[in-house]
Design a protein around this motif. Structure first.
Motif, PDB file in Angstrom:
ATOM      1  N   PRO A 157     -72.946 -12.693  -5.237  1.00 37.66           N
ATOM      2  CA  PRO A 157     -72.532 -11.759  -3.838  1.00 37.66           C
ATOM      3  C   PRO A 157     -73.555 -11.228  -3.470  1.00 37.66           C
ATOM      4  O   PRO A 157     -74.829 -10.770  -4.612  1.00 37.66           O
ATOM      5  CB  PRO A 157     -71.042 -11.071  -4.264  1.00 37.66           C
ATOM      6  N   GLN A 183     -70.582  -8.294   0.695  1.00 37.69           N
ATOM      7  CA  GLN A 183     -68.817  -8.485  -0.030  1.00 37.69           C
ATOM      8  C   GLN A 183     -69.321  -7.713  -0.826  1.00 37.69           C
ATOM      9  O   GLN A 183     -68.298  -6.984  -1.628  1.00 37.69           O
ATOM     10  CB  GLN A 183     -70.395  -9.646  -0.724  1.00 37.69           C
ATOM     11  N   TRP A 215     -66.187  -6.307  -0.245  1.00 41.55           N
ATOM     12  CA  TRP A 215     -63.991  -6.549  -1.191  1.00 41.55           C
ATOM     13  C   TRP A 215     -63.181  -5.359  -1.578  1.00 41.55           C
ATOM     14  O   TRP A 215     -62.362  -5.434  -1.037  1.00 41.55           O
ATOM     15  CB  TRP A 215     -64.995  -7.558  -2.347  1.00 41.55           C
ATOM     16  N   LYS A 225     -71.231 -11.852   5.990  1.00 45.37           N
ATOM     17  CA  LYS A 225     -69.712 -11.258   6.728  1.00 45.37           C
ATOM     18  C   LYS A 225     -68.593 -12.070   7.107  1.00 45.37           C
ATOM     19  O   LYS A 225     -67.823 -11.725   6.341  1.00 45.37           O
ATOM     20  CB  LYS A 225     -70.485 -10.815   7.907  1.00 45.37           C
ATOM     21  N   THR A 258     -67.051 -13.055   3.459  1.00 49.90           N
ATOM     22  CA  THR A 258     -66.977 -11.521   3.537  1.00 49.90           C
ATOM     23  C   THR A 258     -65.407 -11.692   3.134  1.00 49.90           C
ATOM     24  O   THR A 258     -64.616 -11.171   2.653  1.00 49.90           O
ATOM     25  CB  THR A 258     -67.497 -10.247   3.645  1.00 49.90           C
TER      26      THR A 258
END
Length: 172
Positions: A28, A32, A36, A55, A58
């Motif tokens: 990631p 992210q 998340w 982005k 994500t």
């Protein structure tokens, strides 16, 4: 990258999605890792990061995760759950393609692992969308709708189209 953050960030996802992600990416990105947990907690979030930092993935990966879990539970119905508003029509077409490929790969991986996941549909609604396709969106809504601000405005001002937007949970 901190291994703890790496493993923690993927813990939010269905195992099939985590497996797909690890097969495609080294890990990631910072946006992210930071976003998340907030997305999965259902918080509104604004991601500001440089181009190429992941982005869009994500946001979409979290949305796909929710749809996959609903589908696995047999609870995914024909309704729009996610709306992606693209500033330009040309970007909308690119976005639909860029979203469809990971979605297809994730669903293929799910099938290979023995999961029976119904199709998760993506629809496109721009000023160029023929009336027959616009009608099809209303008749059998996609789970993810990619659109432009102008087309979203038209949908919001049309009673039938506005009704199918009442099930939207995520706007990207």
């Amino acid at each position: 990258m901190n291994v703890c953050w790496f493993s923690m960030s993927l813990q939010f996802f269905h195992p099939v999605i985590a497996q797909w992600f690890l097969s495609r990416f080294a890990g990631p990105t910072p946006p992210q890792i930071e976003a998340w947990p907030h997305i999965h907690a259902g918080r509104d979030i604004l991601i500001a990061a440089p181009t190429g930092s992941g982005k869009t993935l994500t946001a979409f990966l979290s949305a796909i995760d929710r749809l996959l879990r609903l589908a696995e539970a047999g609870e995914l119905t024909d309704e729009i759950r996610i709306v992606y508003v693209s500033p330009l029509r040309a970007l909308s077409n690119d976005m639909q393609r860029n979203l469809q490929q990971p979605l297809d790969e994730i669903l293929t991986l799910a099938a290979e692992t023995g999961l029976r996941i119904p199709e998760i549909r993506v629809g496109l609604r721009t000023g160029d969308t023929p009336s027959s396709k616009r009608a099809a969106i209303v008749k059998r809504p996609p789970h993810i709708l990619v659109t432009t601000p102008e087309s979203l405005y038209l949908m919001l001002t049309s009673t039938r189209s506005r009704e199918i937007l009442t099930t939207v949970e995520t706007v990207i």
